[in-house]
Each structure stands twice: as C-alpha cells, then as structure tokens.
Design a protein around this motif. Structure first.
Motif, PDB file in Angstrom:
ATOM      1  N   LEU A  20       9.442   7.834  37.990  1.00  0.00           N
ATOM      2  CA  LEU A  20      10.596   7.046  37.577  1.00  0.00           C
ATOM      3  C   LEU A  20      11.783   7.944  37.256  1.00  0.00           C
ATOM      4  CD1 LEU A  20      11.748   4.234  36.850  1.00  0.00           C
ATOM      5  CD2 LEU A  20      10.961   4.643  34.502  1.00  0.00           C
ATOM      6  N   THR A  21      11.535   9.022  36.526  1.00  0.00           N
ATOM      7  CA  THR A  21      12.611   9.940  36.144  1.00  0.00           C
ATOM      8  C   THR A  21      13.301  10.520  37.369  1.00  0.00           C
ATOM      9  OG1 THR A  21      11.435  10.535  34.115  1.00  0.00           O
ATOM     10  CG2 THR A  21      13.174  12.025  34.843  1.00  0.00           C
ATOM     11  N   LEU A  22      12.531  10.976  38.330  1.00  0.00           N
ATOM     12  CA  LEU A  22      13.110  11.585  39.523  1.00  0.00           C
ATOM     13  C   LEU A  22      13.887  10.564  40.357  1.00  0.00           C
ATOM     14  CD1 LEU A  22      10.205  13.936  40.650  1.00  0.00           C
ATOM     15  CD2 LEU A  22      12.337  14.582  39.518  1.00  0.00           C
ATOM     16  N   ALA A 204       4.523  -0.743  33.664  1.00  0.00           N
ATOM     17  CA  ALA A 204       4.406   0.284  34.698  1.00  0.00           C
ATOM     18  C   ALA A 204       3.439  -0.108  35.802  1.00  0.00           C
ATOM     19  CB  ALA A 204       3.973   1.603  34.067  1.00  0.00           C
ATOM     20  N   ALA A 205       2.770  -1.243  35.653  1.00  0.00           N
ATOM     21  CA  ALA A 205       1.898  -1.715  36.734  1.00  0.00           C
ATOM     22  C   ALA A 205       2.712  -2.296  37.887  1.00  0.00           C
ATOM     23  CB  ALA A 205       0.920  -2.752  36.202  1.00  0.00           C
ATOM     24  N   LEU A 206       4.004  -2.507  37.650  1.00  0.00           N
ATOM     25  CA  LEU A 206       4.880  -3.003  38.710  1.00  0.00           C
ATOM     26  C   LEU A 206       5.008  -1.952  39.821  1.00  0.00           C
ATOM     27  CD1 LEU A 206       7.777  -4.402  36.494  1.00  0.00           C
ATOM     28  CD2 LEU A 206       6.157  -5.777  37.826  1.00  0.00           C
ATOM     29  N   PRO A 207       5.288  -2.383  41.040  1.00  0.00           N
ATOM     30  CA  PRO A 207       5.580  -1.409  42.102  1.00  0.00           C
ATOM     31  C   PRO A 207       6.754  -0.531  41.697  1.00  0.00           C
ATOM     32  CG  PRO A 207       5.270  -3.603  43.027  1.00  0.00           C
ATOM     33  CD  PRO A 207       5.309  -3.776  41.533  1.00  0.00           C
ATOM     34  N   ALA A 208       6.763   0.705  42.156  1.00  0.00           N
ATOM     35  CA  ALA A 208       7.778   1.675  41.737  1.00  0.00           C
ATOM     36  C   ALA A 208       9.194   1.184  42.008  1.00  0.00           C
ATOM     37  CB  ALA A 208       7.544   3.011  42.434  1.00  0.00           C
ATOM     38  N   ASP A 209       9.419   0.567  43.174  1.00  0.00           N
ATOM     39  CA  ASP A 209      10.777   0.129  43.496  1.00  0.00           C
ATOM     40  C   ASP A 209      11.246  -0.991  42.570  1.00  0.00           C
ATOM     41  OD1 ASP A 209       8.980  -1.681  44.549  1.00  0.00           O
ATOM     42  OD2 ASP A 209      10.067  -1.985  46.430  1.00  0.00           O
ATOM     43  N   ARG A 210      10.312  -1.835  42.133  1.00  0.00           N
ATOM     44  CA  ARG A 210      10.648  -2.909  41.198  1.00  0.00           C
ATOM     45  C   ARG A 210      11.001  -2.335  39.818  1.00  0.00           C
ATOM     46  NH1 ARG A 210      13.088  -7.450  39.888  1.00  0.00           N
ATOM     47  NH2 ARG A 210      11.970  -8.706  38.352  1.00  0.00           N
ATOM     48  N   ILE A 212      12.176   0.634  39.175  1.00  0.00           N
ATOM     49  CA  ILE A 212      13.476   1.299  39.305  1.00  0.00           C
ATOM     50  C   ILE A 212      14.606   0.275  39.258  1.00  0.00           C
ATOM     51  CG2 ILE A 212      14.939   2.627  40.890  1.00  0.00           C
ATOM     52  CD1 ILE A 212      12.261   3.924  41.882  1.00  0.00           C
ATOM     53  N   HIS A 213      14.409  -0.845  39.949  1.00  0.00           N
ATOM     54  CA  HIS A 213      15.423  -1.907  39.987  1.00  0.00           C
ATOM     55  C   HIS A 213      15.681  -2.473  38.590  1.00  0.00           C
ATOM     56  CE1 HIS A 213      17.680  -5.361  41.460  1.00  0.00           C
ATOM     57  NE2 HIS A 213      16.890  -6.144  40.751  1.00  0.00           N
ATOM     58  N   LEU A 214      14.641  -2.571  37.768  1.00  0.00           N
ATOM     59  CA  LEU A 214      14.791  -3.111  36.422  1.00  0.00           C
ATOM     60  C   LEU A 214      15.491  -2.142  35.482  1.00  0.00           C
ATOM     61  CD1 LEU A 214      11.307  -4.807  35.935  1.00  0.00           C
ATOM     62  CD2 LEU A 214      13.509  -5.960  36.136  1.00  0.00           C
TER      63      LEU A 214
END
Length: 226
Positions: A20-22, A204-210, A212-214
């Motif tokens: 997420l940070t990157l 954090a169980a959400l997909p990475a792109d989701r 990031i969008h939030l």
C-alpha cells in the motif's frame, strides 16, 4: 517545508503495509519512509541476531533518524510522507509527534491501521516472495514483495531473477513478529488517541486496487474508509 500530511501505515506482518505504501507513494510530491532504509547497515545487522530483537532499533537511533529525515525534506516539494510500519511502539508515537512539532508543525497526522484475519495473513505470508537483485537491501535481506513473471511464479517479473521467500516470513520469525505487533498495537492506538489523533481502519482483505482507491482521497483531505 511544504509537508502537510504524515500517514503512518500500521498493521500485523503480511497485512500489505509495504504494498500500500509503495502504491500510494508513486507520486512526485510524496515520499515513502521505511526506517530500515534510513539507518546504517551495521545497525540493522545488530537487530537480526535473535527473534526477540528482530528488526528492533534503539530509540536514540530512531530519534536521530527521524529528525534527519524530516529535516532533509526542507525546501523540497513534498506534501505527503507515508510511513511504512512506523511507529512501532507508543514511545515511537511520541517521538514522531515531537519531531513533527519541531520540523513540520503544520503537518497533520492521519494513521491507517490495516486489519485482516489470521487466515488471510498466513496465506499472504506463504505466497509473497522477494527479489534479491531488484531490492538492494542494506543487509541483503529484501522485504518488498516482488511481482512474479507471467511465465513463472518463481521468476521476477521485472528482472527475471529467481525469487525467494522472505527470511522474516519463516514460521518462527513470523510468529514472533506477529506477537510483538499484537502486544504493542493497543498502546500505539492509545498514544495517538491521547494526542487527539483518530486512526482510520482499513479492511486489508480487500483487493489491493480497491484499498488504494479508498485511501487515495485521504491524502488530499480527511476521508472515512469503510
């Protein structure tokens, strides 16, 4: 200094803090802070000898590192600093806030705590791999999850080198790191709350792109994540 926002990203091992940070830090006006990247290699090497001390850096060194890092941002066009897995204790929360009061008094602090159940965490720890060629870690112990090649899960999608499991994801080390997080997160939350700072909880169980969008809107203005 133009720094207006500091976002500590907290959570247990394998929850996705670094990913997420990157992803959020991929912007010219943002910086990603990883403590291990800022301290001398000999300091990191001294923390790797036992499970109890794995990755833990003395407070005096943390303080010096924080001050030096934030002072280095003076006169740079940096709006946001994303802090990967920092602070790691209530003492480090106080240290961060004191340092910001001196170096960037107008910057607000917006912590994010990533949460996922143990099944998700174990699965991520089992599947993540690192590239020793792409990541020039100070003590040759890469931490950043590598993206696999489409042709072979064990080859780096960037350079083609053989991927490896993270040393700190070995079961005994992962258990020790998780235990340390669980024993300290309550005091970390309390330290922020005492200073009038709310922590945003991210699933954090959400997909990475989701995920990031939030989080992205929060880097410009206060946003609730649910």
């Amino acid at each position: 200094m133009t720094l207006t926002l500091v976002v500590p990203i907290l959570g247990p091992p394998a929850v996705g803090k670094t990913t997420l940070t990157l992803a959020l830090g991929d912007d010219a006006r943002r910086r990603s802070f990883r403590l291990r990247d800022q301290v001398p290699a000999e300091v990191l090497a001294a923390t790797a000898g036992t499970v109890e001390r794995l990755g833990w850096i003395d407070t005096d060194i943390v303080g010096q590192t924080m001050r030096s890092y934030l002072d280095s941002l003076v006169h740079r066009d940096v709006d946001v600093v994303l802090m990967d897995n920092f602070p790691g204790s209530a003492e480090q929360v106080s240290l961060l806030l004191d340092t910001l009061a001196h170096s960037a008094p107008r910057a607000r602090v917006e912590p994010i705590e990533m949460r996922a159940d143990s099944k998700v965490l174990r699965k991520r720890a089992r599947h993540r791999r690192v590239c020793q060629r792409c990541e020039k870690d100070p003590v040759a112990d890469p931490r950043i999850p590598a993206r696999s090649s489409l042709l072979d899960d064990w080859l780096c999608g960037k350079c083609g080198a053989l991927l490896h499991f993270r040393r700190s994801d070995a079961p005994r080390l992962l258990e020790a790191r998780t235990k340390r997080f669980n024993s300290s997160i309550g005091e970390i939350r309390a330290a922020f709350t005492t200073n009038g700072i709310d922590i945003t909880i991210l699933d954090a169980a959400l997909p990475a792109d989701r995920a990031i969008h939030l989080v992205e809107p929060m880097l410009n203005s206060r946003s609730t994540i649910s």
